[in-house]
Design a protein around this motif. Structure first.
Motif, mmCIF file in Angstrom:
data_model
loop_
_atom_site.group_PDB
_atom_site.id
_atom_site.type_symbol
_atom_site.label_atom_id
_atom_site.label_comp_id
_atom_site.label_asym_id
_atom_site.label_seq_id
_atom_site.Cartn_x
_atom_site.Cartn_y
_atom_site.Cartn_z
ATOM 1 N N VAL A 12 5.650 30.212 -22.694
ATOM 2 C CA VAL A 12 4.521 29.158 -22.301
ATOM 3 C C VAL A 12 4.992 30.522 -21.342
ATOM 4 O O VAL A 12 5.657 30.585 -19.932
ATOM 5 N N ASP A 13 3.362 31.488 -21.222
ATOM 6 C CA ASP A 13 3.461 32.319 -19.556
ATOM 7 C C ASP A 13 4.518 33.000 -19.599
ATOM 8 O O ASP A 13 5.130 32.835 -18.195
ATOM 9 N N ARG A 38 -5.588 25.310 -18.096
ATOM 10 C CA ARG A 38 -6.371 26.160 -18.273
ATOM 11 C C ARG A 38 -7.138 26.336 -16.517
ATOM 12 O O ARG A 38 -7.085 25.563 -15.888
ATOM 13 N N THR A 39 -8.135 27.168 -16.064
ATOM 14 C CA THR A 39 -8.638 26.997 -15.171
ATOM 15 C C THR A 39 -10.596 26.726 -15.088
ATOM 16 O O THR A 39 -11.252 27.170 -16.649
ATOM 17 N N VAL A 60 -6.102 27.076 -25.069
ATOM 18 C CA VAL A 60 -5.458 28.403 -23.904
ATOM 19 C C VAL A 60 -5.139 29.560 -25.877
ATOM 20 O O VAL A 60 -5.686 29.143 -27.246
ATOM 21 N N ASP A 61 -4.398 30.298 -25.156
ATOM 22 C CA ASP A 61 -3.903 31.719 -25.899
ATOM 23 C C ASP A 61 -2.734 31.407 -26.757
ATOM 24 O O ASP A 61 -1.876 31.262 -26.020
ATOM 25 N N ILE A 62 -3.160 30.914 -28.154
ATOM 26 C CA ILE A 62 -0.951 31.166 -28.480
ATOM 27 C C ILE A 62 -1.573 32.622 -29.729
ATOM 28 O O ILE A 62 -1.504 32.727 -30.399
ATOM 29 N N ASP A 63 -0.273 33.569 -29.633
ATOM 30 C CA ASP A 63 -0.446 34.203 -30.456
ATOM 31 C C ASP A 63 -1.080 35.397 -30.073
ATOM 32 O O ASP A 63 -2.154 35.620 -30.986
ATOM 33 N N GLY A 64 -2.049 35.141 -29.087
ATOM 34 C CA GLY A 64 -3.076 35.800 -29.030
ATOM 35 C C GLY A 64 -4.832 35.474 -29.356
ATOM 36 O O GLY A 64 -5.873 35.920 -28.996
ATOM 37 N N ARG A 65 -4.327 34.064 -29.918
ATOM 38 C CA ARG A 65 -6.028 34.206 -30.156
ATOM 39 C C ARG A 65 -5.862 32.558 -29.408
ATOM 40 O O ARG A 65 -5.276 31.983 -29.642
ATOM 41 N N ARG A 66 -7.504 32.379 -29.115
ATOM 42 C CA ARG A 66 -7.568 31.544 -28.550
ATOM 43 C C ARG A 66 -7.630 29.408 -29.361
ATOM 44 O O ARG A 66 -8.547 29.739 -30.038
ATOM 45 N N MET A 67 -7.142 28.925 -29.189
ATOM 46 C CA MET A 67 -7.265 27.947 -30.139
ATOM 47 C C MET A 67 -6.429 26.917 -28.702
ATOM 48 O O MET A 67 -6.688 26.636 -28.165
ATOM 49 N N LEU A 68 -7.067 25.420 -29.921
ATOM 50 C CA LEU A 68 -6.648 24.202 -28.462
ATOM 51 C C LEU A 68 -5.703 23.322 -29.488
ATOM 52 O O LEU A 68 -4.613 22.984 -30.082
ATOM 53 N N VAL A 80 2.470 31.014 -26.190
ATOM 54 C CA VAL A 80 1.446 30.417 -25.515
ATOM 55 C C VAL A 80 1.239 30.352 -23.840
ATOM 56 O O VAL A 80 1.962 30.856 -23.160
ATOM 57 N N THR A 81 -0.240 31.739 -23.915
ATOM 58 C CA THR A 81 -0.868 32.401 -22.440
ATOM 59 C C THR A 81 -1.860 30.937 -21.784
ATOM 60 O O THR A 81 -2.897 30.796 -22.294
ATOM 61 N N THR A 82 -1.592 30.514 -21.062
ATOM 62 C CA THR A 82 -2.774 29.504 -19.692
ATOM 63 C C THR A 82 -3.491 30.085 -19.491
ATOM 64 O O THR A 82 -3.021 31.213 -18.634
ATOM 65 N N GLY A 83 -4.014 29.678 -18.535
ATOM 66 C CA GLY A 83 -5.650 30.540 -18.079
ATOM 67 C C GLY A 83 -5.030 30.451 -16.714
ATOM 68 O O GLY A 83 -5.932 30.633 -16.106
ATOM 69 N N LEU A 84 -4.167 29.482 -16.459
ATOM 70 C CA LEU A 84 -3.726 29.164 -14.943
ATOM 71 C C LEU A 84 -3.371 30.470 -13.999
ATOM 72 O O LEU A 84 -1.958 30.755 -14.614
#
Ligand code: FES
Length: 99
Positions: A12-13, A38-39, A60-68, A80-84
């Protein structure tokens, strides 16, 4: 003897997070920290609200794809990449409360 609980490790991040297998990404984010995903366009921190794929607050982005995050089960090695932004994540607190 109690059976061992299966775990998976996601990133995660950029930070490894080990959670029980079968957990949603939203639950893993809450377990690992503040649960922020995210923000908003005004820069406010957002977090999962409905938990059933309706509100879209858990994107969030999961393995490069925007997902819920609430609709996605954790997998070993998942990124997992958050937008924060990291500084905002570290200083997050609810409005009207003290950090
Ligand atoms: S928490 Fe509402 S869509 Fe995921």
């Amino acid at each position: 003897m109690t059976p061992a609980i299966a775990t998976v490790t996601l990133v995660v991040d950029g930070r490894p997070v080990a959670v029980e297998a079968g957990l949603s990404v939203a639950a893993a984010l809450a377990r690992a920290g503040d649960g922020i995903t995210r923000t908003s366009v005004s820069g406010m921190a957002r977090a999962p609200l409905c938990g059933m794929g309706v509100c879209q607050e858990c994107r969030v982005d999961i393995d490069g794809r925007r997902m819920l995050a609430c609709q996605t089960t954790c997998r070993d090695g998942m990124a997992v990449t958050t937008g924060l932004p990291r500084p905002a994540r570290q200083s997050h607190h609810l409005p009207g409360t003290t950090p």
